[in-house]
Design a protein around this motif. Structure first.
Motif, short mmCIF file in Angstrom:
data_model
loop_
_atom_site.label_atom_id
_atom_site.label_comp_id
_atom_site.label_asym_id
_atom_site.label_seq_id
_atom_site.Cartn_x
_atom_site.Cartn_y
_atom_site.Cartn_z
N GLY A 161 6.73 -2.27 1.03
CA GLY A 161 7.39 -1.87 2.27
C GLY A 161 6.51 -1.08 3.21
N ASP A 162 5.45 -0.43 2.68
CA ASP A 162 4.50 0.27 3.54
C ASP A 162 3.72 -0.74 4.38
N ALA A 174 -0.46 -6.69 11.81
CA ALA A 174 0.25 -5.82 10.89
C ALA A 174 0.67 -6.57 9.64
N TYR A 175 0.57 -5.86 8.49
CA TYR A 175 0.96 -6.45 7.21
C TYR A 175 1.83 -5.45 6.46
N THR A 202 -5.21 -8.58 1.67
CA THR A 202 -5.22 -7.79 0.43
C THR A 202 -6.31 -6.73 0.50
N LEU A 203 -5.95 -5.51 0.10
CA LEU A 203 -6.90 -4.41 -0.02
C LEU A 203 -7.30 -4.30 -1.48
N HIS A 219 -1.39 -6.12 -1.93
CA HIS A 219 -1.15 -7.34 -1.16
C HIS A 219 -0.21 -7.06 0.00
N GLY A 220 -0.51 -7.66 1.15
CA GLY A 220 0.36 -7.53 2.31
C GLY A 220 0.66 -8.88 2.93
N THR A 221 1.85 -9.02 3.47
CA THR A 221 2.23 -10.23 4.17
C THR A 221 2.47 -9.88 5.64
N ARG A 222 2.12 -10.79 6.52
CA ARG A 222 2.17 -10.51 7.96
C ARG A 222 3.58 -10.14 8.40
N CYS A 223 3.65 -9.14 9.27
CA CYS A 223 4.93 -8.70 9.83
C CYS A 223 4.73 -8.40 11.30
N ALA A 224 5.81 -8.24 12.01
CA ALA A 224 5.73 -7.92 13.43
C ALA A 224 5.14 -6.53 13.62
#
Length: 284
Positions: A161-162, A174-175, A202-203, A219-224
């Motif tokens: 969620g971060d 943004a991810y 991914t970091l 891991h991050g997924t693209r967000c607005a």
């Protein structure tokens, strides 16, 4: 006995002051590294102020072609070599990473060689360039446990969620953190594969501190991207493994000093009361 007590007190003072000075120097070095990164990022932002600069747009298209080819999509036209990608006006930084949750802002450079990782964050050449888009997976690597700077120390605090933001050519990508895992080094390539249709980042850093036998993946997924969106930034964004000992030591010293002042005040009060009683008995 008095001399021994004085010697013990002097030695204790020297140890406390010396320890505090060492901790302060570590934090000073980290602060200086952060200030240098801020200056580099500010310089980069000034270069990219013109959103309609044809050269800037050309570099963006080149990076998109590079990513398409990496994903196995046929590409028409020339694709520049990796080292020339996002080399806008010969600026060595290709992007910068911002993680408000942990008060982190670091420049991103080509490759994951030591010179790149000592200066900031390294972009893994076998991953997508940080311009976003479908079927991309950008991988950013950073050091942990460095003596003079925290680098990726605090990405361990990130939870699902971060958010983290990759700024490229002054555009925000943004991810939102979707998964955090620890794997063996040889498992990393399989964990950061490109997934068709998805925009991922991914970091990566070594873990645990000083052992570095595994890799921590965030891991991050693209967000607005919403510039005005409130980010959850707590005190732990500024308290980390580097400055926590200094803060704890300062708190201990302050507590001891306060206790000493209170005890001294009580002793003076007792002495004053005793002197008053003596004068009273003597008729004074």
């Amino acid at each position: 006995m008095g001399m021994l007590a004085m010697a013990i007190r002097a030695a204790s003072t020297i140890l406390v002051v010396g320890g505090l000075a060492s901790l302060a120097l570590l934090n000073l070095a980290d602060w200086q590294a952060q200030q240098m990164a801020e200056r580099q990022i500010s310089h980069m932002q000034q270069l990219y102020q013109d959103a309609n600069d044809p050269e800037r747009l050309a570099y963006k298209r080149q990076a998109q072609r590079f990513n398409q080819r990496l994903a196995g999509t046929p590409v028409s036209g020339t694709v520049l070599p990796y080292e020339q990608q996002l080399f806008y006006r010969e600026e060595p930084m290709i992007s910068y990473l911002e993680v408000k949750r942990i008060a982190l802002k670091l420049p991103i450079y080509h490759g994951v060689e030591e010179n790149a990782l000592m200066a900031g964050v390294g972009h893994w050449p076998e991953s997508s360039l940080p311009v976003g888009g479908e079927s991309t997976h950008c991988v950013l690597m950073g050091h942990s446990g460095m003596r003079n700077t925290r680098m990726f120390d605090d990405i361990r605090k990130l939870e699902e969620g971060d958010r983290f933001i990759i700024w490229t050519l002054n555009e925000a990508h943004a991810y939102r953190v979707c998964k955090v895992e620890t794997v063996l080094p040889n498992e990393v390539p399989d964990k950061v594969r490109i997934v068709a249709g998805r925009d991922l980042a991914t970091l990566v850093t070594c873990t645990p501190y000083g052992v570095n036998s595994h890799r921590l993946l965030v891991h991050g997924t693209r967000c607005a991207y919403h510039p005005d969106e409130d980010e959850r930034v707590g005190i732990d964004a500024y308290v980390n493994s580097r400055n926590a000992p200094l803060l704890a030591a300062l708190a201990l010293v302050a507590s001891c000093a306060l206790a000493g002042l209170i005890a001294q005040g009580r002793r003076r009060g007792n002495q004053t009361g005793k002197a008053g009683r003596i004068r009273k008995r003597n008729g004074g």
